[in-house]
Design a protein around this motif. Structure first.
Motif, PDB file in Angstrom:
ATOM      1  N   THR A 161      29.432  -0.028 -39.123  1.00  0.00           N
ATOM      2  CA  THR A 161      28.630   0.806 -38.222  1.00  0.00           C
ATOM      3  C   THR A 161      29.407   2.075 -37.916  1.00  0.00           C
ATOM      4  O   THR A 161      30.636   2.071 -37.811  1.00  0.00           O
ATOM      5  N   ILE A 162      28.654   3.156 -37.780  1.00  0.00           N
ATOM      6  CA  ILE A 162      29.231   4.476 -37.572  1.00  0.00           C
ATOM      7  C   ILE A 162      28.863   4.983 -36.189  1.00  0.00           C
ATOM      8  O   ILE A 162      27.705   4.893 -35.775  1.00  0.00           O
ATOM      9  N   LEU A 163      29.862   5.508 -35.485  1.00  0.00           N
ATOM     10  CA  LEU A 163      29.621   6.199 -34.222  1.00  0.00           C
ATOM     11  C   LEU A 163      29.391   7.669 -34.565  1.00  0.00           C
ATOM     12  O   LEU A 163      30.335   8.384 -34.903  1.00  0.00           O
ATOM     13  N   PRO A 164      28.132   8.129 -34.535  1.00  0.00           N
ATOM     14  CA  PRO A 164      27.849   9.509 -34.954  1.00  0.00           C
ATOM     15  C   PRO A 164      28.149  10.501 -33.841  1.00  0.00           C
ATOM     16  O   PRO A 164      28.317  10.124 -32.678  1.00  0.00           O
ATOM     17  N   ILE A 165      28.193  11.773 -34.199  1.00  0.00           N
ATOM     18  CA  ILE A 165      28.457  12.785 -33.172  1.00  0.00           C
ATOM     19  C   ILE A 165      27.257  12.967 -32.251  1.00  0.00           C
ATOM     20  O   ILE A 165      27.378  13.625 -31.216  1.00  0.00           O
ATOM     21  N   ILE A 166      26.097  12.366 -32.590  1.00  0.00           N
ATOM     22  CA  ILE A 166      24.952  12.372 -31.668  1.00  0.00           C
ATOM     23  C   ILE A 166      24.966  11.076 -30.853  1.00  0.00           C
ATOM     24  O   ILE A 166      23.995  10.338 -30.793  1.00  0.00           O
ATOM     25  N   ASN A 167      26.103  10.815 -30.230  1.00  0.00           N
ATOM     26  CA  ASN A 167      26.300   9.679 -29.337  1.00  0.00           C
ATOM     27  C   ASN A 167      27.005  10.236 -28.111  1.00  0.00           C
ATOM     28  O   ASN A 167      28.029  10.918 -28.235  1.00  0.00           O
ATOM     29  N   THR A 168      26.472   9.957 -26.930  1.00  0.00           N
ATOM     30  CA  THR A 168      27.009  10.578 -25.713  1.00  0.00           C
ATOM     31  C   THR A 168      28.440  10.160 -25.405  1.00  0.00           C
ATOM     32  O   THR A 168      29.107  10.802 -24.589  1.00  0.00           O
ATOM     33  N   SER A 169      28.925   9.087 -26.037  1.00  0.00           N
ATOM     34  CA  SER A 169      30.308   8.665 -25.809  1.00  0.00           C
ATOM     35  C   SER A 169      31.277   9.280 -26.811  1.00  0.00           C
ATOM     36  O   SER A 169      32.478   9.029 -26.763  1.00  0.00           O
ATOM     37  N   MET A 170      30.756  10.079 -27.741  1.00  0.00           N
ATOM     38  CA  MET A 170      31.567  10.673 -28.800  1.00  0.00           C
ATOM     39  C   MET A 170      31.933  12.107 -28.446  1.00  0.00           C
ATOM     40  O   MET A 170      31.071  12.915 -28.085  1.00  0.00           O
ATOM     41  N   GLY A 171      33.212  12.429 -28.522  1.00  0.00           N
ATOM     42  CA  GLY A 171      33.681  13.792 -28.322  1.00  0.00           C
ATOM     43  C   GLY A 171      34.386  14.268 -29.583  1.00  0.00           C
ATOM     44  O   GLY A 171      35.032  13.479 -30.267  1.00  0.00           O
ATOM     45  N   LEU A 172      34.262  15.539 -29.896  1.00  0.00           N
ATOM     46  CA  LEU A 172      34.839  16.058 -31.128  1.00  0.00           C
ATOM     47  C   LEU A 172      35.521  17.396 -30.853  1.00  0.00           C
ATOM     48  O   LEU A 172      34.917  18.309 -30.296  1.00  0.00           O
ATOM     49  N   SER A 173      36.790  17.490 -31.238  1.00  0.00           N
ATOM     50  CA  SER A 173      37.529  18.730 -31.084  1.00  0.00           C
ATOM     51  C   SER A 173      37.135  19.684 -32.209  1.00  0.00           C
ATOM     52  O   SER A 173      37.262  19.351 -33.389  1.00  0.00           O
ATOM     53  N   VAL A 174      36.630  20.863 -31.829  1.00  0.00           N
ATOM     54  CA  VAL A 174      36.133  21.831 -32.817  1.00  0.00           C
ATOM     55  C   VAL A 174      36.728  23.200 -32.528  1.00  0.00           C
ATOM     56  O   VAL A 174      37.398  23.411 -31.514  1.00  0.00           O
ATOM     57  N   LYS A 175      36.462  24.141 -33.424  1.00  0.00           N
ATOM     58  CA  LYS A 175      36.921  25.511 -33.223  1.00  0.00           C
ATOM     59  C   LYS A 175      35.972  26.473 -33.925  1.00  0.00           C
ATOM     60  O   LYS A 175      35.170  26.076 -34.778  1.00  0.00           O
ATOM     61  N   LEU A 176      36.074  27.743 -33.568  1.00  0.00           N
ATOM     62  CA  LEU A 176      35.341  28.786 -34.272  1.00  0.00           C
ATOM     63  C   LEU A 176      35.954  28.944 -35.661  1.00  0.00           C
ATOM     64  O   LEU A 176      37.181  29.060 -35.794  1.00  0.00           O
ATOM     65  N   ALA A 177      35.139  28.938 -36.681  1.00  0.00           N
ATOM     66  CA  ALA A 177      35.652  29.098 -38.040  1.00  0.00           C
ATOM     67  C   ALA A 177      36.381  30.427 -38.168  1.00  0.00           C
ATOM     68  O   ALA A 177      35.929  31.459 -37.672  1.00  0.00           O
ATOM     69  N   GLY A 178      37.553  30.396 -38.805  1.00  0.00           N
ATOM     70  CA  GLY A 178      38.337  31.604 -38.988  1.00  0.00           C
ATOM     71  C   GLY A 178      39.181  31.996 -37.803  1.00  0.00           C
ATOM     72  O   GLY A 178      39.748  33.094 -37.777  1.00  0.00           O
ATOM     73  N   SER A 179      39.255  31.114 -36.796  1.00  0.00           N
ATOM     74  CA  SER A 179      40.069  31.401 -35.613  1.00  0.00           C
ATOM     75  C   SER A 179      40.743  30.113 -35.147  1.00  0.00           C
ATOM     76  O   SER A 179      40.521  29.043 -35.709  1.00  0.00           O
ATOM     77  N   ASN A 180      41.557  30.231 -34.097  1.00  0.00           N
ATOM     78  CA  ASN A 180      42.196  29.056 -33.505  1.00  0.00           C
ATOM     79  C   ASN A 180      41.674  28.773 -32.106  1.00  0.00           C
ATOM     80  O   ASN A 180      42.295  28.018 -31.349  1.00  0.00           O
TER      81      ASN A 180
END
Length: 280
Positions: A161-180
Motif C-alpha cells: 500500500t502506498i501513502l500518496p501525497i493526496i493524504n492529509t497525513s503526508m508532508g513533502l519537502s519541496v522547492k522552486l525548480a532552479g532555486s534552493n
C-alpha cells in the motif's frame, strides 16, 4: 418428405429463377474479364475492411500487453541510467581506471501497477501488485512518468500500500525548480489534483506556472522530482511566507503504471542523521 416435395412444387418457379440467375452469373464472370475484375476488386475491398476491423480489435486487446512491455523497458532504462550515474560519480573521484560493481548504483527501480485506490477520502491510499517477493520494502518512494506519487507504507508478500501525497497525513519537502527556496507541500483534502505549499519565504520570486520539485532534504525522495506547478500565488496571513496553490503533476484519478524506487543508501543516511540528533 412429402412436405419437402410440396414445398418444391409450390416454389418451383422461384427456385428455377434462382438457379438460372446463378448459371447466368457464373457465365458472365467466367467469360467476361471486365465483370470478373470488378467483382474481384469489390471482394478485395470488402475483405480489406473486414481485416482492418479485425486488426483494430486485435490491437485493442493487445494494449495491456504492450503497456506492460513498455513499463518494463522504462524500468530497465532507469536502472541503467542509475548505474551509469554511479559510475560517473565514482570515476570523477579518482583518476585511476577501475571496475565498478553494480552496488554503486544508488537507486533501483521496480515496475508495478495500481490495482486499487481512493481519491475522495482525507487519508487516501493506493494498492499495488508488487510486494516483498518483488523487492518492495516499506519507505521506498513511488513515482510515475509524471512525478511524485508517494511512499510505501505497508508491504505483504505480493502487494503493498502506498501513502500518496493526496493524504492529509503526508508532508513533502519541496522547492522552486532552479532555486534552493524550500517549502512544505500539504494536501488540504479538497481536490486530488491540487495541494498547498507553505513556508516558502516571501523574498523568493514566484509566478504562476513555476515548477515545484522535491527538495532532496530527506532520505526518502531525491532532489528534482516533478511535483507540480504553481496555480495560484498568495501570502500567509501571518506574513513572511507564501501560501501557494499547486496543481499536482500526477493525476491520481487515472494512475496505473508506477515505479517503486529503492534508495540503497537510505539506511546509511538515516542512521547518520539519528546519531547526529542523539548527540544534540
Amino acid at each position: 418428405m412429402r412436405n419437402f416435395f410440396y414445398f418444391l412444387v409450390k416454389h418451383a418457379t422461384f427456385i428455377l429463377f434462382l438457379v438460372m440467375e446463378t448459371i447466368c452469373g457464373l457465365l458472365v464472370f467466367n467469360y467476361n474479364d471486365y465483370h470478373k475484375s470488378a467483382f474481384l476488386s469489390s471482394s478485395n475491398a470488402v475483405c480489406g475492411v473486414v481485416y482492418d476491423a479485425e486488426e483494430g480489435v486485435s490491437q485493442y486487446f493487445n494494449l495491456g500487453s504492450a503497456n506492460r512491455h513498455l513499463a518494463a523497458e522504462n524500468v530497465e532504462l532507469r536502472n541503467r541510467i542509475a548505474l551509469l550515474e554511479g559510475k560517473i560519480k565514482a570515476m570523477s573521484d579518482t583518476v585511476a581506471e577501475i571496475t565498478l560493481p553494480d552496488s554503486l548504483r544508488k537507486y533501483n527501480y521496480i515496475a508495478a501497477h495500481v490495482i486499487n485506490s481512493s481519491t475522495h477520502r482525507s487519508r487516501n491510499y493506493l494498492t499495488i501488485d508488487c510486494g516483498i517477493n518483488s523487492g518492495v520494502k516499506r519507505d521506498m518512494f513511488v513515482i510515475n512518468g509524471d512525478g511524485v506519487v508517494g511512499l510505501v507504507s505497508a508491504v505483504s508478500a505480493h502487494y503493498a500500500t502506498i501513502l500518496p501525497i493526496i493524504n492529509t497525513s503526508m508532508g513533502l519537502s519541496v522547492k522552486l525548480a532552479g532555486s534552493n527556496y524550500r517549502g512544505q507541500l500539504k494536501w488540504d483534502g479538497v481536490s486530488p489534483r491540487k495541494a498547498m505549499l507553505e513556508d516558502l519565504p516571501e523574498h523568493a520570486k514566484v509566478s504562476v506556472g513555476d515548477k515545484i520539485v522535491t527538495s532532496g532534504s530527506s532520505a526518502f525522495f531525491p532532489e528534482g522530482i516533478m511535483v507540480g506547478v504553481v496555480d495560484e500565488v498568495g501570502m500567509d496571513k501571518n506574513g513572511g511566507f507564501y501560501k501557494l496553490l499547486i496543481r499536482l503533476a500526477v493525476d491520481f484519478n487515472s494512475i496505473y503504471d508506477v515505479e517503486i524506487v529503492e534508495n540503497r543508501q537510505q539506511a546509511e543516511q538515516r542512521l547518520l542523521e539519528e546519531i547526529s540528533e542523539t548527540d544534540d
